[in-house]
Design a protein around this motif. Structure first.
Motif, PDB file in Angstrom:
ATOM      1  N   ILE A  39       0.556  -1.220   0.365  1.00  0.00           N
ATOM      2  CA  ILE A  39      -0.001   0.403  -0.075  1.00  0.00           C
ATOM      3  C   ILE A  39       0.991   1.388   0.304  1.00  0.00           C
ATOM      4  CG2 ILE A  39      -1.609   1.233   1.442  1.00  0.00           C
ATOM      5  CD1 ILE A  39      -2.725  -1.328   2.589  1.00  0.00           C
ATOM      6  N   VAL A  40       0.814   2.209  -1.414  1.00  0.00           N
ATOM      7  CA  VAL A  40       1.743   3.050  -0.621  1.00  0.00           C
ATOM      8  C   VAL A  40       0.643   3.889  -0.574  1.00  0.00           C
ATOM      9  CG1 VAL A  40       2.532   4.530  -2.852  1.00  0.00           C
ATOM     10  CG2 VAL A  40       3.002   2.498  -2.465  1.00  0.00           C
ATOM     11  N   GLN A  41       0.645   5.771  -0.236  1.00  0.00           N
ATOM     12  CA  GLN A  41       0.721   6.930   0.522  1.00  0.00           C
ATOM     13  C   GLN A  41       1.595   8.143  -0.171  1.00  0.00           C
ATOM     14  OE1 GLN A  41      -0.385   6.847   4.299  1.00  0.00           O
ATOM     15  NE2 GLN A  41      -2.407   5.811   3.618  1.00  0.00           N
ATOM     16  N   ASN A  42       1.436   9.094  -1.607  1.00  0.00           N
ATOM     17  CA  ASN A  42       2.466  10.099  -1.369  1.00  0.00           C
ATOM     18  C   ASN A  42       3.886   9.030  -2.078  1.00  0.00           C
ATOM     19  OD1 ASN A  42      -0.422  11.297  -0.887  1.00  0.00           O
ATOM     20  ND2 ASN A  42       1.256  11.904   1.561  1.00  0.00           N
ATOM     21  N   ASN A  43       3.419   8.422  -3.054  1.00  0.00           N
ATOM     22  CA  ASN A  43       4.589   7.564  -3.523  1.00  0.00           C
ATOM     23  C   ASN A  43       5.757   7.050  -2.837  1.00  0.00           C
ATOM     24  OD1 ASN A  43       5.921   6.583  -5.983  1.00  0.00           O
ATOM     25  ND2 ASN A  43       8.069   8.776  -5.389  1.00  0.00           N
ATOM     26  N   LYS A  44       4.916   6.592  -2.056  1.00  0.00           N
ATOM     27  CA  LYS A  44       5.721   6.325  -0.025  1.00  0.00           C
ATOM     28  C   LYS A  44       4.918   4.591   0.314  1.00  0.00           C
ATOM     29  CE  LYS A  44       8.228  10.336   1.432  1.00  0.00           C
ATOM     30  NZ  LYS A  44       8.557  10.848   3.190  1.00  0.00           N
ATOM     31  N   ILE A  45       5.821   3.524  -0.072  1.00  0.00           N
ATOM     32  CA  ILE A  45       5.175   2.231   1.047  1.00  0.00           C
ATOM     33  C   ILE A  45       4.288   2.585   2.680  1.00  0.00           C
ATOM     34  CG2 ILE A  45       5.790   0.213   0.999  1.00  0.00           C
ATOM     35  CD1 ILE A  45       7.453   0.424  -1.118  1.00  0.00           C
ATOM     36  N   VAL A  46       3.931   2.863   3.209  1.00  0.00           N
ATOM     37  CA  VAL A  46       3.240   2.177   4.469  1.00  0.00           C
ATOM     38  C   VAL A  46       2.679   0.964   4.362  1.00  0.00           C
ATOM     39  CG1 VAL A  46       2.518   4.757   3.787  1.00  0.00           C
ATOM     40  CG2 VAL A  46       1.089   2.338   3.718  1.00  0.00           C
ATOM     41  N   ALA A  47       2.437  -0.048   4.249  1.00  0.00           N
ATOM     42  CA  ALA A  47       2.471  -0.963   3.902  1.00  0.00           C
ATOM     43  C   ALA A  47       2.504  -2.434   2.888  1.00  0.00           C
ATOM     44  CB  ALA A  47       0.818  -1.675   4.791  1.00  0.00           C
ATOM     45  N   ASN A  48       3.243  -4.035   4.095  1.00  0.00           N
ATOM     46  CA  ASN A  48       3.755  -4.806   2.784  1.00  0.00           C
ATOM     47  C   ASN A  48       3.690  -5.975   3.242  1.00  0.00           C
ATOM     48  OD1 ASN A  48       6.142  -3.886   3.834  1.00  0.00           O
ATOM     49  ND2 ASN A  48       6.515  -5.866   3.387  1.00  0.00           N
TER      50      ASN A  48
END
Length: 358
Positions: free
Chosen positions: A154-163
């Motif tokens: 899961i990506v928010q603002n091009n940053k990975i927040v969950a995987n």
């Protein structure tokens, strides 16, 4: 005597002024403040705290008579507040209404007055519910994502927040959170929906992996996000490459054969012909694809040939016939190629047997 009385009145006046100033300051606080003695009896409550007790007069009442808490006395509550974790809160019920509250307590000792506890209470029901929803969402994602063989992030603002663990495995990053997602790939669109986009994933150990990527826009913890499903297709790509090489070799083999070969569909339209076939029937590779297999046969043989070809089935897979084409005797051998009893195509070899026939 008069002097002592006058001094007493001045001190009393100063004390009253100090109390008023202190009360004024306490009412200016953003937090709800309650002062209780060592027995838990309420001595003071500021205006913000009175919001929770609109129908109650609680001065001189025991704190645990007006607030339901899982403690027997003020000392136990004081001890409990010294041990807090991230989601620490107290379930509190006041006048039938339930809250989740952050409670901070200070113990104040006086030389000439009763010692007291000062409580700051803060209604954090919405924040705790939100944080619990985040934890629940994360747990649901973790459970779901670990059930699939695909990598998920899961990506928010091009940053990975969950995987999930599958992504950790193929990317070789033990901790990837908050890294820039786009930097992991040779190229990938970062907006809109995405269906089966093939690209290269660059791993932590500088390996390059062929992957297909699907993306969908979602709301994650109340924030617009993107969920990516990433599949390692390295094996498929290698297999595809091997098949292409084999097809090229097989095509070369067919084109160098001395036998004319062709394929045609259920409508008898030619779908493939090798170079020998093109030469024998004087056709180009562009012309042949607009032809029917019947077009190369003598007029008198067409109906019989068609009827016999249509009799080919999964249990009767072949048909052989002799035809005279351009004054040459041609031996036609036709087969049906089937998958799960469904016709894929007809395959035909045509051998010139003029010399043998004569």
């Amino acid at each position: 005597m008069d002097l002592a009385k006058e001094i007493s009145n001045v001190l009393k006046s100063d004390i009253n002024n100090t109390d008023k100033k202190l009360t004024s300051v306490c009412n200016m606080l953003q937090d709800q403040l309650i002062i209780v003695d060592v027995e838990g009896t309420i001595q003071f409550i500021n205006d913000r705290a009175k919001f929770y007790f609109p129908k109650l007069s609680i001065i001189n009442k025991n704190l645990f008579d007006v607030m339901t808490l899982d403690f027997d006395n003020i000392k136990d509550l004081y001890i409990s507040t010294k041990n807090k974790n991230k989601l620490h809160y107290y379930d509190v019920e006041i006048d039938g209404v339930k809250y989740k509250m952050d409670i901070s307590i200070s113990y104040i000792e006086f030389e000439t007055a009763k010692n007291v506890y000062v409580l700051l209470i803060d209604n954090i029901t919405e924040r705790i519910d939100f944080e619990n929803e985040i934890i629940e969402s994360n747990e649901k994602f973790k459970i779901f994502s670990e059930l699939t063989n695909d990598a998920m992030i899961i990506v928010q603002n091009n940053k990975i927040v969950a995987n999930n663990n599958k992504f950790t495995f193929i990317s070789e990053y033990s901790d990837i959170n908050y890294q820039l997602f786009g930097n992991l790939f040779d190229d990938i669109p970062l907006s809109g929906r995405l269906f089966r986009y093939e690209t290269i994933l660059n791993t932590k150990n500088n390996r390059k992996i062929n992957v297909s990527v699907n993306r969908e826009n979602i709301i994650w913890n109340d924030i617009e996000s993107q969920i990516y499903v990433i599949r390692d297709i390295s094996i498929f790509k290698q297999t595809e490459k091997n098949l292409e090489l084999r097809a090229e070799r097989f095509s070369d083999l067919l084109n160098h054969s001395y036998i004319a070969l062709c394929c045609f569909d259920s409508m008898l339209k030619i779908t493939y012909a090798n170079d020998v076939f093109l030469k024998d029937f004087d056709l180009t590779k562009y012309e042949v694809l607009n032809k029917s297999i019947l077009d190369i046969l003598p007029e008198k043989d067409k109906i019989t040939f068609m009827e016999n070809v249509l009799k080919i089935s999964p249990t009767n897979t072949g048909y052989r016939s002799l035809h005279v084409c351009n004054d040459r005797y041609k031996d036609f051998v036709c087969f049906g190629k089937y998958s799960n009893n469904i016709l894929d195509e007809y395959q035909c070899s045509i051998r010139d047997i003029t010399n043998y026939y004569k």
